[in-house]
Design a protein around this motif. Structure first.
Motif, PDB file in Angstrom:
ATOM      1  N   ASN A  26     -22.870   4.733  -9.045  1.00  0.00           N
ATOM      2  CA  ASN A  26     -21.933   4.384  -7.987  1.00  0.00           C
ATOM      3  C   ASN A  26     -20.923   5.503  -7.753  1.00  0.00           C
ATOM      4  O   ASN A  26     -20.235   5.941  -8.680  1.00  0.00           O
ATOM      5  CB  ASN A  26     -21.179   3.101  -8.357  1.00  0.00           C
ATOM      6  N   ILE A  27     -20.826   5.943  -6.503  1.00  0.00           N
ATOM      7  CA  ILE A  27     -19.907   7.005  -6.113  1.00  0.00           C
ATOM      8  C   ILE A  27     -18.841   6.434  -5.185  1.00  0.00           C
ATOM      9  O   ILE A  27     -19.158   5.733  -4.214  1.00  0.00           O
ATOM     10  CB  ILE A  27     -20.653   8.146  -5.396  1.00  0.00           C
ATOM     11  N   LEU A  28     -17.588   6.736  -5.473  1.00  0.00           N
ATOM     12  CA  LEU A  28     -16.478   6.355  -4.607  1.00  0.00           C
ATOM     13  C   LEU A  28     -15.882   7.609  -3.978  1.00  0.00           C
ATOM     14  O   LEU A  28     -15.585   8.590  -4.677  1.00  0.00           O
ATOM     15  CB  LEU A  28     -15.387   5.630  -5.402  1.00  0.00           C
ATOM     16  N   ILE A  29     -15.695   7.577  -2.655  1.00  0.00           N
ATOM     17  CA  ILE A  29     -14.960   8.631  -1.956  1.00  0.00           C
ATOM     18  C   ILE A  29     -13.564   8.081  -1.667  1.00  0.00           C
ATOM     19  O   ILE A  29     -13.421   7.026  -1.054  1.00  0.00           O
ATOM     20  CB  ILE A  29     -15.626   9.020  -0.625  1.00  0.00           C
ATOM     21  N   ALA A  30     -12.545   8.781  -2.117  1.00  0.00           N
ATOM     22  CA  ALA A  30     -11.163   8.371  -1.873  1.00  0.00           C
ATOM     23  C   ALA A  30     -10.342   9.630  -1.625  1.00  0.00           C
ATOM     24  O   ALA A  30     -10.337  10.535  -2.462  1.00  0.00           O
ATOM     25  CB  ALA A  30     -10.600   7.588  -3.057  1.00  0.00           C
TER      26      ALA A  30
END
Length: 288
Positions: free
Chosen positions: A197-201
């Motif tokens: 799982n990758i989060l872009i923030a």
């Protein structure tokens, strides 16, 4: 407490004076104003996890961030970055926010689209809002440019990045912490402990909350690495929500946060010891 704060303020004032003295010199000013902002540091890293499906092994993700298009970061510079990105033949491209420095008054928006559109990534191009992308009609301008350029702007939502064999990884985008309405739980509600799982923030300090969730990798920008750093001291000033994590790779067991220094400048058109950056990640699965 007051004594401690006074010492901190004294140290910061002293270092600021030192920096000001440096930039007053012709050589230092010229380097920070005209040379370093036009350099490019390409960071290449491997992301190793048993959660990465076999089909994704060797695939590349390119992250770019904080172009802050303005009179100080030109369309021609964006064109060069586009060519550099395509030179790595990425499978996935991620933009972590702040496309234009002032979207409401930037007059060359139509010229942005062909260059972003020309970026090739067969598994998708994704972006999130930065604080400079929000505000008034600026949010709509940003969304329209990215949509017409083939980017999917993720606003508190996630998507599966899938292969023909049915395997996939997850990617999600969190709304901007400063001017948006971030919702962590909604953003990652499809994430499970067994998927990669990758989060872009945009803001790196989103990690303070994100690390509690099923996130293997967070990609952020916003900090510019402080934009101006001093030897042995680091960034003089960082923006809000880039106080704790300022640049580079942070590892927390199997979880990782990467903070990209970005490409452009804001407030002042200077960079010193904070070279503009493009990041290339290669996915590598390992047997459990």
């Amino acid at each position: 407490m007051n004594k401690k704060m006074s010492r901190r303020l004294f140290l910061k004032s002293f270092l600021s004076f030192t920096a000001a003295g440096f930039f007053c010199s012709i050589g230092g000013y010229s380097y920070a104003r005209y040379l370093e902002p036009k350099l490019l540091d390409i960071q290449e890293l491997e992301l190793i996890s048993p959660k990465i499906p076999t089909g994704f092994n060797g695939m590349k993700i390119v992250q770019f961030s904080d172009t802050h298009l303005s009179e100080y970061y030109s369309i021609s510079q964006l064109a060069e970055i586009k060519d550099t990105i395509n030179g790595f033949t990425p499978d996935l491209v991620v933009f972590t926010g702040d496309l234009m420095d002032d979207p409401l008054h930037y007059s060359r928006t139509e010229e942005i689209i062909p260059h972003l559109e020309d970026i090739k990534a067969p598994l998708g191009k994704y972006a999130v809002y930065g604080n400079h992308d929000h505000g008034g009609y600026g949010s709509d301008i940003y969304a329209e440019i990215l949509k017409r350029s083939g980017f999917k702007v993720l606003k508190n939502e996630s998507e599966k990045v899938s292969l023909l064999d049915g395997s996939y990884i997850n990617i999600a985008g969190l709304d901007d912490l400063i001017l948006g309405r971030p919702d962590y739980q909604k953003t990652v509600r499809s994430f499970t402990p067994n998927t990669y799982n990758i989060l872009i923030a945009h803001e790196p300090d989103a990690w303070i909350q994100a690390k509690k969730l099923h996130i293997d990798l967070q990609l952020s920008g916003h900090s510019h690495g402080g934009q101006i750093q001093l030897p042995l001291y680091g960034p003089l000033i960082t923006p809000p929500y880039a106080d704790k994590y300022t640049e580079g790779l942070y590892e927390f067991g199997s979880k990782k946060l990467y903070v990209n220094r970005g490409l452009g400048t804001t407030r002042l058109p200077f960079r010193f010891l904070s070279v503009p950056e493009l990041t290339v990640f290669t996915l590598k699965g390992v047997s459990t």
